[in-house]
Design an enzyme around this catalytic site. Structure first.
Site, PDB file in Angstrom:
ATOM      1  N   GLU A 181     -39.358  -7.338   3.174  1.00 36.10           N
ATOM      2  CA  GLU A 181     -39.904  -8.701   3.189  1.00 36.10           C
ATOM      3  C   GLU A 181     -41.313  -8.734   3.786  1.00 36.10           C
ATOM      4  OE1 GLU A 181     -38.964 -13.230   4.857  1.00 36.10           O
ATOM      5  OE2 GLU A 181     -37.603 -11.598   5.360  1.00 36.10           O
TER       6      GLU A 181
ATOM      7  N   LYS B 132     -38.379  -8.993  -1.031  1.00 37.53           N
ATOM      8  CA  LYS B 132     -38.292 -10.411  -0.661  1.00 37.53           C
ATOM      9  C   LYS B 132     -39.703 -10.903  -0.333  1.00 37.53           C
ATOM     10  CE  LYS B 132     -36.120 -13.775   2.410  1.00 37.53           C
ATOM     11  NZ  LYS B 132     -35.048 -14.071   3.387  1.00 37.53           N
TER      12      LYS B 132
END
Length: 341
Positions: free
Chosen positions: A177, A219
């Site tokens: 992420e 992500k």
């Protein structure tokens, strides 16, 4: 643990047009949200909230995996069942946030580096023993005057890659992420430029560390104008810019892309995801899905307010939002029927 097991788990997380539920907010963040609604900031209240989420009827219809916090994976329902087991029994793969937070980056005012690599091998083994089959690590990149620096991009990309390699060594699928924040007054074009630079470096570092792309998920942030920008681009413009950025930077081998919500409203996050899938799904090498936190949880939290009498209606609000996002992944989301609630 074989590479095929990692690949199978990564694919299972995004199978069936489902997404991920990020319920991994730290105790401090959870307490802040509770305080705004007058909910006691206690371990017991946090457990009650997480039990409300984990036991919501029908949650598994739209959610393939749930990211937990360290406190959460150690908690149990009032009936004594660990939350990881409750989720697994509902067909939801349990995961765990393993970074220890973004800390100031020395020599670079206004920028951060995410910590948590020390002892991560041992922590991953413990979490896997508790049922976690995937993990998450968040790097934070701010846009501002002279920001981000090359040093900030490099150090966060390197940490994400080292984390991902340790996860795969432990048989745990890494969710990578790198979040370019929407704080600020920057334009859509500036966000696209920074996001592309960040993703290029992240995948260069993942390659250097030998990370199996088929056994991981990305992500990212959507490409958005800053919250303070005088120009707020259309849903379609955001979809176009985001997909263009991903196609330039994300290898086709990656198992899936699950967007963070990053402070967007529940309805806008759903509408933007839907526009991407409506306009581009047939041309994409990876599924585009969701890994939202506030954009799924906040309506339910507003309904619950810490009152046991409100559990059922709060669970309905939670599941409604997950169904909206599953529809968005299918390109079937109808914004006209999704009034704020």
């Amino acid at each position: 643990m074989t590479a095929q097991t990692l690949i199978d788990t990564a694919r299972a997380l995004v199978a069936g047009d489902k997404g991920l539920l990020a319920m991994d907010e730290s105790n401090a963040t959870c307490n802040k949200r509770f305080a705004a609604l007058g909910i006691p900031q206690t371990e017991g209240a946090r457990r009650d909230w997480r039990e409300l989420i984990a036991t919501a009827p029908g949650l598994g219809d739209s959610i393939g995996g749930a990211i937990l916090f360290d406190e959460t994976i150690r908690q149990k329902t009032h009936a004594g069942v660990p939350f990881a087991k409750v989720l697994a029994d509902a067909g939801i793969i349990p995961g765990i946030k393993v970074d220890t937070g973004a800390k100031p980056l020395a020599g670079h005012p206004g920028e951060t580096v995410t910590e948590g690599l020390d002892g991560l091998r041992e922590r991953l083994a413990e979490y896997a023993g508790m049922g976690a089959r995937f993990a998450k690590w968040r790097g934070v990149i701010a846009i501002g005057d002279g920001l981000p620096s090359r040093a900030c991009i490099d150090v966060n990309a390197h940490a994400l890659a080292r984390y991902a390699a340790l996860c795969q060594e432990a048989g745990v699928v890494p969710i990578v992420e790198p979040e370019v924040l929407m704080d600020g007054s920057h334009s859509l074009a500036r966000c696209a430029q920074v996001t592309e630079e960040v993703l290029r470096e992240v995948f260069a570092q993942l390659s250097a560390q030998g990370v199996l792309l088929e056994g991981m998920l990305l992500k990212p942030n959507m490409v958005l104008p800053g919250q303070g920008s005088p120009v707020q681009d259309s849903v379609e413009a955001v979809a176009d810019a985001t997909v263009a950025c991903l196609l330039r930077t994300v290898p086709a081998a990656v198992a899936g892309v699950a967007f963070l919500s990053g402070g967007q409203s529940a309805q806008l996050a759903s509408a933007r995801l839907a526009a991407m899938n409506t306009r581009f799904k047939s041309r994409l090498p990876w599924p585009l899905t969701f890994s939202f936190s506030r954009a799924v949880q906040q309506p339910a939290l507003d309904a619950w307010k810490g009152d046991a009498a409100n559990v059922a209606v709060a669970q309905q609000a939670l599941v409604f939002r997950t169904r909206c996002n599953r529809a968005a992944r299918r390109g079937e989301y109808d914004a006209q029927k999704d009034a704020p609630r």
